[in-house]
Design a protein around this motif. Structure first.
Motif, PDB file in Angstrom:
ATOM      1  N   LYS A  44       0.814  -1.209   0.000  1.00  9.41           N
ATOM      2  CA  LYS A  44       0.000   0.000   0.000  1.00  9.41           C
ATOM      3  C   LYS A  44       0.854   1.269   0.000  1.00  9.41           C
ATOM      4  O   LYS A  44       0.456   2.300  -0.535  1.00  9.41           O
ATOM      5  CB  LYS A  44      -0.930   0.001   1.212  1.00  9.41           C
ATOM      6  CG  LYS A  44      -2.016  -1.076   1.146  1.00  9.41           C
ATOM      7  CD  LYS A  44      -2.926  -0.988   2.358  1.00  9.41           C
ATOM      8  CE  LYS A  44      -4.022  -2.048   2.285  1.00  9.41           C
ATOM      9  NZ  LYS A  44      -4.914  -2.005   3.480  1.00  9.41           N
ATOM     10  N   ASN A  45       2.019   1.180   0.646  1.00  8.47           N
ATOM     11  CA  ASN A  45       2.899   2.349   0.736  1.00  8.47           C
ATOM     12  C   ASN A  45       4.035   2.278  -0.279  1.00  8.47           C
ATOM     13  O   ASN A  45       5.143   2.750  -0.034  1.00  8.47           O
ATOM     14  CB  ASN A  45       3.475   2.485   2.148  1.00  8.47           C
ATOM     15  CG  ASN A  45       4.309   1.268   2.550  1.00  8.47           C
ATOM     16  OD1 ASN A  45       4.179   0.199   1.947  1.00  8.47           O
ATOM     17  ND2 ASN A  45       5.150   1.438   3.551  1.00  8.47           N
ATOM     18  N   PHE A  46       3.761   1.659  -1.434  1.00 11.13           N
ATOM     19  CA  PHE A  46       4.802   1.485  -2.454  1.00 11.13           C
ATOM     20  C   PHE A  46       5.431   2.820  -2.868  1.00 11.13           C
ATOM     21  O   PHE A  46       6.635   2.921  -3.063  1.00 11.13           O
ATOM     22  CB  PHE A  46       4.223   0.787  -3.690  1.00 11.13           C
ATOM     23  CG  PHE A  46       5.209   0.692  -4.828  1.00 11.13           C
ATOM     24  CD1 PHE A  46       6.311  -0.134  -4.753  1.00 11.13           C
ATOM     25  CD2 PHE A  46       5.027   1.458  -5.989  1.00 11.13           C
ATOM     26  CE1 PHE A  46       7.228  -0.216  -5.791  1.00 11.13           C
ATOM     27  CE2 PHE A  46       5.934   1.388  -7.029  1.00 11.13           C
ATOM     28  CZ  PHE A  46       7.042   0.543  -6.929  1.00 11.13           C
ATOM     29  N   SER A  47       4.605   3.855  -2.989  1.00  6.99           N
ATOM     30  CA  SER A  47       5.118   5.162  -3.394  1.00  6.99           C
ATOM     31  C   SER A  47       6.133   5.690  -2.379  1.00  6.99           C
ATOM     32  O   SER A  47       7.182   6.238  -2.751  1.00  6.99           O
ATOM     33  CB  SER A  47       3.965   6.159  -3.545  1.00  6.99           C
ATOM     34  OG  SER A  47       4.444   7.431  -3.948  1.00  6.99           O
ATOM     35  N   LEU A  50       9.338   3.744  -2.705  1.00  6.69           N
ATOM     36  CA  LEU A  50      10.060   4.183  -3.899  1.00  6.69           C
ATOM     37  C   LEU A  50      10.775   5.502  -3.645  1.00  6.69           C
ATOM     38  O   LEU A  50      11.942   5.681  -4.034  1.00  6.69           O
ATOM     39  CB  LEU A  50       9.071   4.332  -5.055  1.00  6.69           C
ATOM     40  CG  LEU A  50       9.652   4.405  -6.474  1.00  6.69           C
ATOM     41  CD1 LEU A  50      10.445   3.152  -6.783  1.00  6.69           C
ATOM     42  CD2 LEU A  50       8.534   4.597  -7.484  1.00  6.69           C
ATOM     43  N   ASN A  51      10.111   6.425  -2.965  1.00  2.95           N
ATOM     44  CA  ASN A  51      10.718   7.719  -2.651  1.00  2.95           C
ATOM     45  C   ASN A  51      11.921   7.553  -1.723  1.00  2.95           C
ATOM     46  O   ASN A  51      12.955   8.205  -1.901  1.00  2.95           O
ATOM     47  CB  ASN A  51       9.684   8.648  -2.002  1.00  2.95           C
ATOM     48  CG  ASN A  51       8.640   9.126  -2.990  1.00  2.95           C
ATOM     49  OD1 ASN A  51       8.874   9.156  -4.198  1.00  2.95           O
ATOM     50  ND2 ASN A  51       7.471   9.498  -2.485  1.00  2.95           N
ATOM     51  N   ALA A  52      11.789   6.668  -0.726  1.00  2.71           N
ATOM     52  CA  ALA A  52      12.880   6.434   0.217  1.00  2.71           C
ATOM     53  C   ALA A  52      14.091   5.827  -0.496  1.00  2.71           C
ATOM     54  O   ALA A  52      15.236   6.202  -0.226  1.00  2.71           O
ATOM     55  CB  ALA A  52      12.416   5.510   1.344  1.00  2.71           C
ATOM     56  N   LEU A  57      19.553   6.355  -2.764  1.00  4.69           N
ATOM     57  CA  LEU A  57      20.443   6.265  -3.916  1.00  4.69           C
ATOM     58  C   LEU A  57      21.132   7.597  -4.176  1.00  4.69           C
ATOM     59  O   LEU A  57      22.331   7.652  -4.471  1.00  4.69           O
ATOM     60  CB  LEU A  57      19.654   5.831  -5.150  1.00  4.69           C
ATOM     61  CG  LEU A  57      20.453   5.686  -6.452  1.00  4.69           C
ATOM     62  CD1 LEU A  57      21.538   4.640  -6.294  1.00  4.69           C
ATOM     63  CD2 LEU A  57      19.531   5.328  -7.607  1.00  4.69           C
ATOM     64  N   GLN A  58      20.388   8.689  -4.054  1.00  7.45           N
ATOM     65  CA  GLN A  58      20.949  10.024  -4.229  1.00  7.45           C
ATOM     66  C   GLN A  58      22.039  10.300  -3.196  1.00  7.45           C
ATOM     67  O   GLN A  58      23.112  10.817  -3.523  1.00  7.45           O
ATOM     68  CB  GLN A  58      19.839  11.070  -4.105  1.00  7.45           C
ATOM     69  CG  GLN A  58      20.292  12.515  -4.190  1.00  7.45           C
ATOM     70  CD  GLN A  58      20.618  12.939  -5.607  1.00  7.45           C
ATOM     71  OE1 GLN A  58      20.362  12.188  -6.547  1.00  7.45           O
ATOM     72  NE2 GLN A  58      21.197  14.111  -5.753  1.00  7.45           N
ATOM     73  N   GLN A  59      21.780   9.947  -1.951  1.00  7.83           N
ATOM     74  CA  GLN A  59      22.765  10.150  -0.884  1.00  7.83           C
ATOM     75  C   GLN A  59      24.021   9.328  -1.134  1.00  7.83           C
ATOM     76  O   GLN A  59      25.139   9.800  -0.883  1.00  7.83           O
ATOM     77  CB  GLN A  59      22.149   9.783   0.467  1.00  7.83           C
ATOM     78  CG  GLN A  59      21.057  10.737   0.923  1.00  7.83           C
ATOM     79  CD  GLN A  59      20.367  10.273   2.188  1.00  7.83           C
ATOM     80  OE1 GLN A  59      20.426   9.089   2.556  1.00  7.83           O
ATOM     81  NE2 GLN A  59      19.680  11.180   2.866  1.00  7.83           N
ATOM     82  N   GLN A  60      23.844   8.124  -1.635  1.00  6.96           N
ATOM     83  CA  GLN A  60      24.988   7.268  -1.927  1.00  6.96           C
ATOM     84  C   GLN A  60      25.847   7.867  -3.035  1.00  6.96           C
ATOM     85  O   GLN A  60      27.081   7.878  -2.951  1.00  6.96           O
ATOM     86  CB  GLN A  60      24.512   5.869  -2.326  1.00  6.96           C
ATOM     87  CG  GLN A  60      25.648   4.897  -2.596  1.00  6.96           C
ATOM     88  CD  GLN A  60      25.143   3.503  -2.963  1.00  6.96           C
ATOM     89  OE1 GLN A  60      23.962   3.198  -2.832  1.00  6.96           O
ATOM     90  NE2 GLN A  60      26.045   2.664  -3.426  1.00  6.96           N
ATOM     91  N   ARG A  61      25.201   8.374  -4.081  1.00  8.60           N
ATOM     92  CA  ARG A  61      25.940   8.989  -5.190  1.00  8.60           C
ATOM     93  C   ARG A  61      26.702  10.226  -4.718  1.00  8.60           C
ATOM     94  O   ARG A  61      27.843  10.465  -5.110  1.00  8.60           O
ATOM     95  CB  ARG A  61      24.986   9.366  -6.318  1.00  8.60           C
ATOM     96  CG  ARG A  61      24.312   8.192  -6.994  1.00  8.60           C
ATOM     97  CD  ARG A  61      23.416   8.644  -8.134  1.00  8.60           C
ATOM     98  NE  ARG A  61      24.186   9.135  -9.253  1.00  8.60           N
ATOM     99  CZ  ARG A  61      23.662   9.727 -10.327  1.00  8.60           C
ATOM    100  NH1 ARG A  61      22.357   9.924 -10.387  1.00  8.60           N
ATOM    101  NH2 ARG A  61      24.423  10.140 -11.311  1.00  8.60           N
TER     102      ARG A  61
END
Length: 243
Positions: A44-47, A50-52, A57-61
């Protein structure tokens, strides 16, 4: 009729110019990953999931790029300083970092410059990725800047000012340097904020004290810092005065 239309509808989705690359990426996943993705989509909280994942991924980059900036800047500083030093001084000067340093210096900086194995200058390197935020310094970095205020610089690589079209996570040294500023008086600037805490921790070991805090450095202070060429001249003068 619906069954007859299913194939055509799916074909239209897959061949849509805006989504076909994304759809192709999904359908070419391995069976195990495809099953995991299928189960996640049903959440139900897929969105939110996905945002998390996108944020992580952004923080890792950004973290990986930060290390790249520190390496490129440290290597270039060493190269320029060694070119300016005499052969005798070249053998007396060395460069270290938090990963390789073998002395009792702990944290608070990314680059340490030594003369005869004694630290003579400390540099903390930060990258700025979001125009809405400035850079921050940890408690240990703030303390080191105050304690070594005559030989400590905050170096900031402001990626938000990058005008080019290359991958901003993989910029070359030549692209990084114009975005770089060195604040050499950062210790004097932040001293009023933390000197009481430093004094309290020094004399009252068992007293209530702050475990962690961060300091936000305003952009106007950073932009008044030295460019790369000016900083190299300052650093060279400090090193030669110690000889």
């Amino acid at each position: 009729r619906l069954d007859d239309k299913k194939a055509n509808v799916m074909l239209e989705v897959v061949t849509n110019e805006n989504t076909k690359d994304d759809i192709f990426s999904i359908v070419t996943l391995g069976e195990s990953d495809l099953k995991k993705l299928g189960k996640l989509v049903q959440e139900k909280n897929f969105s939110a999931i996905l945002n998390a994942a996108t944020i992580l991924l952004q923080q890792q980059r950004e973290t990986e790029a930060d290390f790249h900036h520190k390496y490129e800047i440290g290597t270039y500083i060493e190269k320029l300083i060694r070119e300016k030093l005499s052969k005798e001084l070249q053998n007396r000067v060395s460069f270290g970092d938090n990963e390789t340093e073998t002395t009792n210096i702990q944290g608070g900086q990314d680059i340490v410059i030594f003369l005869d194995k004694n630290p003579v200058y400390f540099i903390e390197v930060k990258s700025r990725w979001n125009s809405q935020n400035s850079v921050s310094m940890s408690k240990l970095q703030l303390q080191r800047a105050v304690e070594e205020n005559r030989r400590y610089a905050l170096c900031t690589v402001d990626i938000t000012r990058y005008p080019g079209k290359n991958d901003r996570y993989k910029l070359s040294t030549d692209e990084i340097l114009p975005l770089t500023k060195f604040v050499t008086n950062i210790g004097d600037t932040i001293k009023p904020l933390i000197e009481d805490n430093l004094e309290a921790e020094k004399h009252q070991e068992k007293s209530i004290h702050l475990i962690e805090y961060r300091g936000i450095i305003p952009q106007d202070i950073i932009q008044r810092g030295n460019d790369f060429k000016s900083f190299i001249e300052i650093l060279f003068t400090i090193i030669t005065e110690k000889t």
